[in-house]
Write a protein that holds these residues in place. Structure first.
Motif, PDB file in Angstrom:
ATOM      1  N   SER A 154       0.838  -1.196   0.000  1.00  0.00           N
ATOM      2  CA  SER A 154       0.000   0.000   0.000  1.00  0.00           C
ATOM      3  C   SER A 154       0.871   1.244   0.000  1.00  0.00           C
ATOM      4  O   SER A 154       1.729   1.412   0.889  1.00  0.00           O
ATOM      5  N   ARG A 155       0.653   2.117  -0.956  1.00  0.00           N
ATOM      6  CA  ARG A 155       1.406   3.363  -1.026  1.00  0.00           C
ATOM      7  C   ARG A 155       1.090   4.266   0.166  1.00  0.00           C
ATOM      8  O   ARG A 155       1.865   5.164   0.492  1.00  0.00           O
ATOM      9  N   HIS A 156      -0.037   4.038   0.820  1.00  0.00           N
ATOM     10  CA  HIS A 156      -0.435   4.882   1.941  1.00  0.00           C
ATOM     11  C   HIS A 156       0.490   4.708   3.162  1.00  0.00           C
ATOM     12  O   HIS A 156       0.479   5.537   4.072  1.00  0.00           O
ATOM     13  N   ASN A 157       1.261   3.621   3.161  1.00  0.00           N
ATOM     14  CA  ASN A 157       2.236   3.435   4.229  1.00  0.00           C
ATOM     15  C   ASN A 157       3.552   4.149   3.916  1.00  0.00           C
ATOM     16  O   ASN A 157       4.452   4.197   4.758  1.00  0.00           O
ATOM     17  N   ILE A 158       3.633   4.686   2.700  1.00  0.00           N
ATOM     18  CA  ILE A 158       4.858   5.327   2.217  1.00  0.00           C
ATOM     19  C   ILE A 158       4.641   6.805   1.908  1.00  0.00           C
ATOM     20  O   ILE A 158       5.453   7.663   2.261  1.00  0.00           O
ATOM     21  N   ASP A 159       3.520   7.092   1.232  1.00  0.00           N
ATOM     22  CA  ASP A 159       3.249   8.448   0.748  1.00  0.00           C
ATOM     23  C   ASP A 159       2.417   9.262   1.726  1.00  0.00           C
ATOM     24  O   ASP A 159       1.441   8.756   2.302  1.00  0.00           O
TER      25      ASP A 159
END
Length: 268
Positions: A154-159
């Protein structure tokens, strides 16, 4: 007329065989050497059940086409301008005489076509080469491996998103939109999240550039996305979403990766 169009890009070689404007054979090989171009051409003929004597003309295009030795093809060939080929291929694939062509290959080229007039607007060094390099550098993965890995991340853990900052939409920008790529690394994340973040960063950067470049030409509702990178489902989906977020309209044709090769034939 039966003609072959061979697009020798920075990373891959794509080719089509066309008869009277219709594709009768297509193929793609990784690499852009003399040997790869030759192998791709003969594979093209084999698929169509044809011999060299059956071909009327051969057109080469693409960034690396000028490096291909004349000894590769026993039959004469012509070099087709890469930008003209992308424009003609874009018109053919879109069915329009005015279209913005974004060719996402090793890098990304922007081509404006207005009432059959083709113009090169420039482009970006962000593309498949960027994906390949970052995936190798950070994850020691190939592009394909990074794509498979990203499906579980999940990009939400990065972005960092707009929602992370202000907790709601910002004008026409939805709260789910990225505010800072890789801006949220203090939490818990894994390689799948990183892969998702890399792909998302490249896709969003391209989507934003494609939209605003097309808007300068008044073609933001007539965007055609082509090139090898367009086959990456995660990237292509995110590019389209990003363009749509700003109000643009884009499409990815069935033969997206063969746009240049098709245009090379049509330039003959």
């Amino acid at each position: 007329m039966i003609a072959a169009g061979i697009d020798v890009g920075g990373t891959n070689t794509k080719a089509v065989l066309m008869k009277d404007g219709e594709i009768i054979s297509r193929c793609r090989f990784n690499g852009n050497s003399d040997e790869i171009a030759s192998e791709c051409f003969f594979n093209l003929l084999k698929k169509a059940g044809m011999k060299i004597k059956d071909i009327d003309k051969i057109a080469l295009t693409g960034g690396a086409s000028r490096k291909i030795g004349k000894s590769v093809f026993v039959k004469g060939f012509v070099l087709a301008d890469e930008i003209e080929s992308l424009g003609l291929g874009g018109m053919h694939l879109s069915g329009k005489d005015s279209v913005f062509v974004a060719s996402m290959g090793t890098g990304t080229a922007f081509v404006s076509v207005k009432n059959n007039k083709i113009e090169h607007l420039g482009g970006s060094g962000v593309g498949g080469g960027t994906l390949s390099g970052l995936s190798k550098l950070i994850l020691d993965n190939s592009i394909d491996e990074a794509e498979r890995t990203a499906m579980n991340g999940s990009r939400h853990n990065i972005d960092m998103t707009v929602n992370d900052i202000i907790g709601k939409d910002l004008c026409k920008i939805p709260k789910d939109a990225t505010a800072a790529n890789f801006g949220k690394l203090e939490g818990v994340y894994n390689n799948a999240d990183i892969a998702s973040g890399i792909i998302n960063m490249v896709a969003e950067a391209l989507g934003v550039m494609i939209y605003f470049a097309s808007k300068t030409e008044g073609l933001e509702n007539d965007i055609l996305i082509c090139g090898r990178v367009a086959l990456n489902k995660i990237i292509s989906k995110r590019v389209v979403q990003t363009i749509s977020m700003f109000g643009g309209k884009s499409s990815i044709p069935e033969d997206a990766e063969y746009c240049g090769a098709i245009g090379a034939v049509l330039s003959l």
